[in-house]
Structures are given as C-alpha cells and as structure tokens.
Design a protein around this motif. Sequence first.
Motif, PDB file in Angstrom:
ATOM      1  N   HIS B 313       0.835  -1.198   0.000  1.00 47.89           N
ATOM      2  CA  HIS B 313       0.000   0.000   0.000  1.00 47.89           C
ATOM      3  C   HIS B 313       0.859   1.233   0.000  1.00 47.89           C
ATOM      4  O   HIS B 313       1.916   1.286   0.640  1.00 47.89           O
ATOM      5  CB  HIS B 313      -0.909  -0.008   1.227  1.00 47.89           C
ATOM      6  N   ARG B 315       0.828   5.796  -0.471  1.00 44.87           N
ATOM      7  CA  ARG B 315       0.054   7.012  -0.318  1.00 44.87           C
ATOM      8  C   ARG B 315       0.273   7.883  -1.532  1.00 44.87           C
ATOM      9  O   ARG B 315       1.398   8.021  -2.001  1.00 44.87           O
ATOM     10  CB  ARG B 315       0.565   7.717   0.928  1.00 44.87           C
ATOM     11  N   GLU B 336      -5.246   6.593  -0.839  1.00 44.59           N
ATOM     12  CA  GLU B 336      -4.340   5.455  -0.733  1.00 44.59           C
ATOM     13  C   GLU B 336      -4.426   4.617  -1.988  1.00 44.59           C
ATOM     14  O   GLU B 336      -5.510   4.429  -2.543  1.00 44.59           O
ATOM     15  CB  GLU B 336      -4.731   4.595   0.451  1.00 44.59           C
TER      16      GLU B 336
END
Lengths: 646, 396
Positions: B313, B315, B336
């Motif tokens: 993941h 940003r 995200e």
Amino acid sequence: MAQLENSPRFQLGARDTLRIILPYVKRHFVGQVEGVWFIVAYLVVFQILVLQLPLVYAAMIAVGILVVVVGLMLFMEGLRLGLMPLGEVIGSVLPRNSRMPVILAFSVLLGAGATFAEPAIAVLKAAGAGVQPGEAPLLYSLLNDFSGQLVGSVATGVGLAVMLGVLRFFYAWPLKNLVIPAVLILLTLSFYFSRIDVLNDVLGLAWDCGAVTTGPVTVPLVLALGIGVCRVVSSGSGSDSHSGFGIVTLASLFPILAVLILSLFHYVRDDYVGAPYYEGATRIEQTAATTSESAAATTGTDRNAISLPEFENYLSAGKLPERHEITFRGGAPRLVDGAIVLDAPEVVIRKALSTEWEVISDAVWDRQQSFGERFQQALIESFRAIVPLCFFLYVVLRLVLKQRLEHGADVGIGVTFALAGMCLFGLGIALGLTPLGAQLGSNVPLTFASITPWGGEHALPPLVDAPDIGKMMAVGFAFFLGYGATLAEPALNALGDTVERITVGAFRKKLLMQSVAVGVGFGIGAGVVTMAYGLPLFWLLAPAYSLALVLTWFAPNGFVNFSWDSAGVTTGPITVPLVLAMGLGIGANVPGVSDGFGILALASVGPILTVLMVGLYTQRTEALARQAESEQTSSGFRAEAPVEAG
Amino acid sequence: MFKNDSASSIITTVLPPMSATRVIAGITARPDASLLSWTARGTVLHDHWWKRWFPPVSPARTALSAIVPAADAGSVVDEIVEVGKLHQQATGAVYSVPCEHTYFGADYHRWPSLPHSQGAITAGGNLGVIHCIIDHRLSDRVARSAIAAGAHGPIVYYCEGRGLRDRLGWLRITKEHEKEVLTVIADPGDVEDVFDAMAVAGQLHLPGRGFMYRLEVDRGLFNLPSRFSHHHYPANMQQIINAIDHLAGHTHWRDQSAADIGGGGRSAGLGIRTPASTLEDQRCLTAIVNRDQLVTLMDLLLDAGAPGLNVNHARFVARDDEEGEEHLAGARINQEYGLLRCVTDTNRTAHLASVIEQHAATAGVTDLCVTVTRAPRVATYLPGTTDFRSPAVQAA
C-alpha cells in the motif's frame, strides 16, 4: 460480487485441512508459551528453591496455566483478525466520511464506553481491601461510598483523552507538547496533595487509576484506530510515520487528573467519612473487617511450644515429640584432657521448627473453587468487555460512516476468537495465576519477617537474619516478577506488533518488549522499596516522572510516541493480580502500610524511562554512523554505478 | 498488448525521510506530477550475542515511485539526484525501469508528457534491481547473503501475498499475513552473484519459501550503505572501492581494472560469471489502483489466472492544491493506492492485460494504471525440479 461467487474454491479433505491448521495452531501456541514460561517457571522456582516452601494447589495451577496459554493464543489471533482490522477500517474511513463533531463525539463515546467495558474498579477495590476508615477516610470513602463517581470520573477522563488524542492527529501537535504540561500539572497537584494528610492517602489510588484504565481489549482497538486515522490524514509538511500512537498515553494521564479533582472536590465539600457533612453509613469506630488471604504476621512461637499433654507423655513414657532439638545451657566449664567438660549443665529440649522438604503440598486442588462458577464469571466478563465495543464500532461503521466491511467473515471469526480467548484467559488466571501469585505474594515477606506461609500451619523464621538483606531479596524478587509478568501481557504484545508493523520492522517487537519489561521490573522493585521501608509514594514518583519529562524533551518524536504508550499498556490482567498479591503480602508484614496502591504507578513510569533511553541511544548511534559515512564519501571519490545509457 | 498503449518508465527512489520531503516538493512542483510514497527500512546486521534480545533499530527510509512518460525519465532521474543530493549523502538510490507496455485507466492521475522528446531510450541493462519476497523470519539470512555477495544492505518493505490461500475459504486465516520485500540494486558485475546468493540462502527452490525476480534498469544511481554493528564482516564492494580510491589518490584505476581470470575467477574468490542463462519470456505486471477498487481488481486478476499477487500500500502525493484535495480541520486527507505485482510468462501476462482492458471499466475499476516490464530472471519453487543450484528456468 458476482465474480466472487463464481471463483473456484478448492474443497479440501479433512486431512489436508488438518495439515494446514496444525502448523498454524502450533506456531501460535509455541509463541504464547514463549511469553508465559518465564514468569511461571520463575514463580515456581522461587517458591521451591529460595523460600523452600511447598507449592500448594499444584495441579490446579498447572491446569490454569495451560488454559491461560490456550486463551492467550486465541485472544491474540482474535485481535489480529478481528478487533484490530475493525479499528483500523474505522480509523481510515472516519476522516473521509464524516465531519469533525461526529469524529469527536465518537471518540468520547469510545473512551467512556471502553472504561465501562473493562472496569478497573474491581482491581482497585482489591488493592484497597485493607484500608481502614479510621486511617484513610477520604480514600475509604472514594472506594466505597463514592465508587460510582470514581468510575464516572475515570470514564470522563478517558473519553476526553481519546478525543484529544484524535484531535492531535489532525492538528499535528507533537505528543511532547501535550504530555509535558499534563505531567507537570499532575506533579504540582500531587505535591500539594502530599502536604495534606487526608489527601496524601488518595495519591496512590489516583496514580494507579491511570495505570489500570486501558485493558487488553481497549488498547489494541485504540491503537488500530490511531493507526487508521494517521494512514489517511497527513497534517503538516511531512507526516511522521510514528504518529498513530499517543491516545493510550493520554488515556493513562487524564484519569489521574480526574480522580485528583474528584478527591479535591470531596475534600473541599467535607463529605467523606468522619467529616462534618458525611452522609454514608460507616462509622469510624467500626473496623472494616476485610482480611486478605495473607494472614497478619504471627510471631509464631505459640505453635512451637511443647504443650502440657506432650510433657506428660514424656514424663510417663519418655517419648519426646518427633522433631525436637536438645541444647545445653549453663554448667561450670573445666578443661580436662584437652576437652571442655561442663559440670551440671541444664539440658533444654525444644520442639524443632518444621523443615519438611516438600515440593508440592498434599492439597493439589482447591475444593472451594467451583470450576463452573469461575467459567461463568470469566464468560460474562469477556462478553462485557468485547461485545458492546464491537457492536458499537460496527453500528458506527454501517450507519454513520455507511461503509461495508471488507472480509466481514474474517472479522467475525476474529471477534469470536477474542471472546473465547478472553474467557479462557480469565478462567486460567483465576485457576492458575491468582493462587500462584497469592502464595508467592504472601510468602515473599518470609525473606525479612517471620510469617506463617500460605496454606501452612505454623510460622517459620525469616530466611535471612538481617532484615535489610531480606528486604533486598524481596526487591530482587519483585524485579523479576515485573519483568516476567510484563513479557506475558497481551496488550504489550499487541503494541509490539503494531510498532513493528508501523516502522516496517525498523523497531522490532522484541526490542520494545524487552525494554518495557526491564523498565517495569525496575518500577516494581522501586515500589517494593517504597512499601518495605514505608517511604511516601511521592518521594519516588516525582523524581521518576521528572526524569521522564527531561528525557522526553530530548528524545526524538517517534520514540516519545510509543514510549509513553508502553507505559499505558503494561499493567494488565497478568501483572496486576501478581503485583497486588505481593503488595498486600508485604504490606501486611510492614507496620504502617495499609494498602497496595502505588506500585502500579511506579511500574508504569519504568518503561517510559527505558524506551526513551533506547531512543536516545539509537539517535546517537545514527548520528555517529552518518558522520562516519559522510567522512567516507567526502574524500571526493564517489562510489556510483555508471549512469545513463545513451 | 494494450489497445491504448504508451511508453513509460517506472522511476523508484529510496531516500531518508528528510530528503524524501525535499524530493517530493521538487517533483510535485512540475505541473500535474504525482508520486506514490510508502515507508521502508534499511538493513543493519547484528552480530553481538545480546542483540538477540535487544536488536538494533534499523534506519527508516521512504520509497517514492512514479510512472513517467519514457521521454521524461532522464530529466526526472536527474532532478531526483540533484534535489536528493544522492551524490553526496550516500544514503539513497534512484532507478528507472523501462516498461514495455502501459495502460492508464480513465481516472488515473497521469503525468503529462512534455512536448519535446529526448530520443529513443536505449536499455543498456546496466544495473539490475532484484526484488525478493520472503517470509520475515528468513529475511535476515537473505540480507546477509546479499551483503556477503557484494551488494549493499537491502531496502525492505512489507507486502501481502494473495493467491492460493485466499481461495480456501475460512482457512485463509491461517496465512501469515505479511511478507517482506527485499530490494537490492546492484552493479552489472555483481547482480548475478547476488541473485544466486540470495536464492541459495533463502532456499527458494523449496515450496512456500518465497519468490525472487530481477528487473532491468536503464538508468540510475545508488549510494546505499550496508551498516554493520560488528567489525568482523568483510568489507563490501563499495567500501573496497572507496579504500582503493583513497590509496591510489584517483579514480582512473577503475578503467584499468579489466580482469579475465580463467574458471570464472572462483578460485580467487572473485566469481566472475560466465554468461547467465536467461529465462524465456517472463514479464512483471504491475498495477497501481485506488484502494477502494483494490479488492475488485485483485479478484479480477486472480480469477483470470494470475498465479499470485503481491500487494503493498502506498500514499498518493501531489502538490497541495485546493481542488480535488479533501481537507479536514487543516489536515489533508490522503488517497491510498495499492501496488499489485504479478510475475508470470508472456502469454499469461497478455491474457491478464486483455482481461483488465476489457473488464476494468465495467467492473468499476477506473483509477488504475498497469505496466508490463521484462523480468529476465526469476527464482521460485518449480514443481518437478530437484536441484536448484542452477538458475531457475520456469516452465511455460
């Protein structure tokens, strides 16, 4: 989703399923055993080898420990699968789908609800079991007459703390800026309280309230909430990746303030026991007859006297009691043929104190413990702790935030595991750790005083003649007790996992757990020193917290966040019963000490100091390494790979 | 492979957090530029006995990634080197991986291409970047072997694996949730050795151990240290080169150091390789998708036959504008994204690509970008292979 239903599922037979499940169960079981073995082995070895006392209820304790391990295993998995993902999802969706007033209201409700779900008041009542209304009137009133208000004020404190903690994520206030003023206010108030006798008694209770508020269910939820919020919110120019922490810190500091304010309120209003406007039923003349399990110190020579029937038995049949010792007294000494001969001495026959070497006493199971009743109690407690919170979170997620839960089945499985785990865990503690802790706690004063051991029949002399050495042994015992019990705490495990995950493995769980455990050990040792020598609590609390403030000022922000949080997680369901039992045991054998308050507060400040010191050390080594590297490359020659083809 | 294809490069950089802030500010000053950012850590090895209970704290790193038009890759890399001071600080790296095919979804925030093009990019394959996805218990061992083979300390970040276990219903709770991705950037002379060393140390030929692949890099600069906390480690190649530079007083000796030692130089400990056997037709499919649509895309890919996916993941970072950015009480709400990676052979990759192109819009996955790059070498468990000490050849 249509695709999910059509996706090929593999149907596994029973054997294959077992092949997948068994390593999984084994891995987690062994992991929990690694956490718990030290404290159990240490307590058993200390009782048997150092105190040389038999272990009572050994079978029950063994079964209890096994149940604790299984319960911990299920509980930690339940946290990982259910509670923490739930908290994180809410944390990450909350800032996007709702407005600030809703977020703040949610935080307050969560904090207050968590306090009611895991009530610490039972723990505090146990700690204050020996408090006499004549000795500490305000304390007695707070625990008995105003206990509802006490819980309410603690809940308010926690609710406000959670709200402030969540606000901090949005406004990017560094945690230092909140903690330092708060602790300064608390220390000032405590100093004022320590000057007034009536209020001085409440200090221990107030600081312990802060230590016990956040329990093993609240901490992971609140942590996950913070992590979720920080994932999504970046305030200021750079987002500090360590900034999801801090709520637990505030939730440990604010209740102290709330309780101090409550006691000040009642002090000013003069409506506690013995004061003019008191409205309760207790009179100071009555002595509250609460006795703890450790009997008061008996000087113990009564049981060792040779009784009249035994004397008559000797006169008639010449039979002495089974264990006896014969000593000589008096007589005129002469030196004859290189030997000392005594003329007409007195022969004294005494009953020898029992030194049966028994490892495990005959009583292996406490007949009075009803398994069913304990199980029911544990079940109710675990339901009360987990279900309302999860229900509240789920309702907020679906109705207020209007978001579906991904992998809802996993979360459901997780919550079920957490329920089962917590129930078994509570049962195991009641069966296993509490009797073990009570025994040890009552028996530890044997190092410096003469007591009747737990479950024993007659008194034994102290292990060591010099009381100071004996007390130091007790302090040493307390250090390892704190160290071992902390390693087994589930909330600390959860914090360690979270810190490792957030820092992507830079700060390992093992490092955090070991530093916190060592800190708690020192804290509990300091607490026992306070009790054994009858020092006022404030003398140790103030310097410790002042040092913590100084270290906080200098430490890097990331470390400050989770070091103060680790203070909030330490005192949990494993440490508290053990520490309280020991505190009560020691307190009963030292004149002038009436309650077990204060040790937990000192146990909370220790880990702050150790983790901050680790942070400062790391900062220093990083700076040195960076300096070494820049020296290496500043010689003008660069190690670079060929750049740019074509 | 895609109907609407374009040429682009994935530029990835690993920096200490403070440099990363400067680089983000510099890059996002360009119009419509955006980056993805996630946290990683460097490697510190520990050899003292007490470090088993008190492990050292590794340095934090920030990884940034952007998909830029191929023509602009050079200028972006140069700017990163400039702003991040990668020549001097000795703590960062930047590299650019050319993509063979790229697909942008309707809502994806893509970089605009500059009007002038800088000519064709020649992929010289100078550097190699190795990604090794492995269990966290083994990562230390693999990191040590990489350093011993002459590389820098790997940059590590977490990823989740998706694949077979998720199709087992409730048994997916037994999965270890996160694996570590070790990234090593190596000199052309070292990269094969490092790859071999890591494959052997991680025992990747055994089932369930992990997965490792190498990507081609056409341009880059790396200045990454390996930090040891014990002096018994042999110096790594960078430290040796620095020492010789210092002793010789100049860097010209590097041009003169051609060596051809018979036998590959293994007897001298050099391990100069004979040409490695390359794999046929392996491609790495990278998909960047908004987190809300991540699960949909993963199901789509797994249903279409992807053997496994790795997700991490990140940003989304762009310039602080008022429009399009949500704010709450003065704080910015981040978007995200998930980065999906799948390495498989060309035919399957083409199939996955076509599935994405056809179904993405209808399934509601529009904030998406997919790239396909060559993966010259892969190491993993191959059913049927008995000995793994020779480089892996994956059956088609």
